[in-house]
Design a protein around this motif. Structure first.
Motif, mmCIF file in Angstrom:
data_model
loop_
_atom_site.group_PDB
_atom_site.id
_atom_site.type_symbol
_atom_site.label_atom_id
_atom_site.label_comp_id
_atom_site.label_asym_id
_atom_site.label_seq_id
_atom_site.Cartn_x
_atom_site.Cartn_y
_atom_site.Cartn_z
ATOM 1 N N SER A 1 0.866 -1.005 -0.084
ATOM 2 C CA SER A 1 -0.132 -0.084 0.017
ATOM 3 C C SER A 1 1.038 1.195 0.051
ATOM 4 C CB SER A 1 -0.828 -0.061 1.195
ATOM 5 O OG SER A 1 -0.166 0.331 2.269
ATOM 6 N N PHE A 2 0.323 2.369 -0.470
ATOM 7 C CA PHE A 2 1.105 3.568 -0.376
ATOM 8 C C PHE A 2 1.288 4.225 0.985
ATOM 9 C CE2 PHE A 2 -0.292 5.491 -4.727
ATOM 10 C CZ PHE A 2 0.151 4.482 -5.365
ATOM 11 N N GLU B 1 5.317 11.135 4.224
ATOM 12 C CA GLU B 1 4.325 10.941 3.414
ATOM 13 C C GLU B 1 4.788 11.166 1.988
ATOM 14 O OE1 GLU B 1 1.171 10.176 4.003
ATOM 15 O OE2 GLU B 1 2.028 9.851 6.107
ATOM 16 N N SER C 1 -0.172 8.012 -12.036
ATOM 17 C CA SER C 1 0.470 6.649 -12.121
ATOM 18 C C SER C 1 2.024 6.966 -12.738
ATOM 19 C CB SER C 1 -0.150 5.522 -12.983
ATOM 20 O OG SER C 1 -0.247 5.905 -14.266
ATOM 21 N N ALA D 1 -5.018 3.478 -7.076
ATOM 22 C CA ALA D 1 -4.489 4.638 -6.598
ATOM 23 C C ALA D 1 -3.722 4.524 -5.313
ATOM 24 C CB ALA D 1 -5.945 5.780 -6.631
ATOM 25 N N ARG D 2 -3.942 3.583 -4.657
ATOM 26 C CA ARG D 2 -3.249 3.167 -3.200
ATOM 27 C C ARG D 2 -2.438 1.945 -3.159
ATOM 28 N NH1 ARG D 2 -4.494 7.793 -0.271
ATOM 29 N NH2 ARG D 2 -6.277 8.645 -0.709
ATOM 30 N N PRO E 1 2.068 0.531 -10.479
ATOM 31 C CA PRO E 1 1.114 1.017 -9.661
ATOM 32 C C PRO E 1 -0.071 0.352 -9.926
ATOM 33 C CG PRO E 1 1.658 2.394 -11.338
ATOM 34 C CD PRO E 1 2.817 1.380 -11.175
ATOM 35 N N ALA F 1 0.981 14.119 -3.093
ATOM 36 C CA ALA F 1 -0.235 14.055 -3.810
ATOM 37 C C ALA F 1 -0.071 13.657 -5.234
ATOM 38 C CB ALA F 1 -0.922 15.147 -3.621
ATOM 39 N N TYR G 1 -0.318 9.810 -5.440
ATOM 40 C CA TYR G 1 -1.801 9.040 -5.445
ATOM 41 C C TYR G 1 -2.697 9.691 -7.080
ATOM 42 C CZ TYR G 1 -0.716 8.397 -0.391
ATOM 43 O OH TYR G 1 -0.318 7.932 0.604
ATOM 44 N N LYS G 2 -2.328 10.685 -7.471
ATOM 45 C CA LYS G 2 -2.946 11.277 -8.740
ATOM 46 C C LYS G 2 -2.592 10.734 -9.846
ATOM 47 C CE LYS G 2 -4.341 15.605 -6.032
ATOM 48 N NZ LYS G 2 -4.346 16.835 -6.032
#
Length: 56
Positions: free
Chosen positions: A2-3, A13, A22, A48-49, A45, A16, A19-20
């Motif tokens: 998982s991310f 972290e 690939s 998205a997660r 990927p 963004a 996540y948005k």
């Protein structure tokens, strides 16, 4: 993975854009975040997660 797991391993972290887009995970030497290439892996990927790292 998982991310969230990736973020825990690297100790920060993900941006963004991870996540948005690939393309952030592209196995491209021009992308500075692609440190997985340095240890012989490609990132794929899945959602998205979720991402799978494959031994190159």
């Amino acid at each position: 993975m998982s991310f969230a797991q990736v973020a825990r391993i690297i100790g920060e972290e993900l941006p963004a854009s991870a996540y948005k887009h690939s393309a952030w995970w592209a196995s491209d030497l021009k992308r500075t975040q692609a440190v997985w290439l340095d240890v012989g892996y490609m990132a794929c990927p899945l959602t998205a997660r979720q991402v799978t790292f494959i031994r190159a």
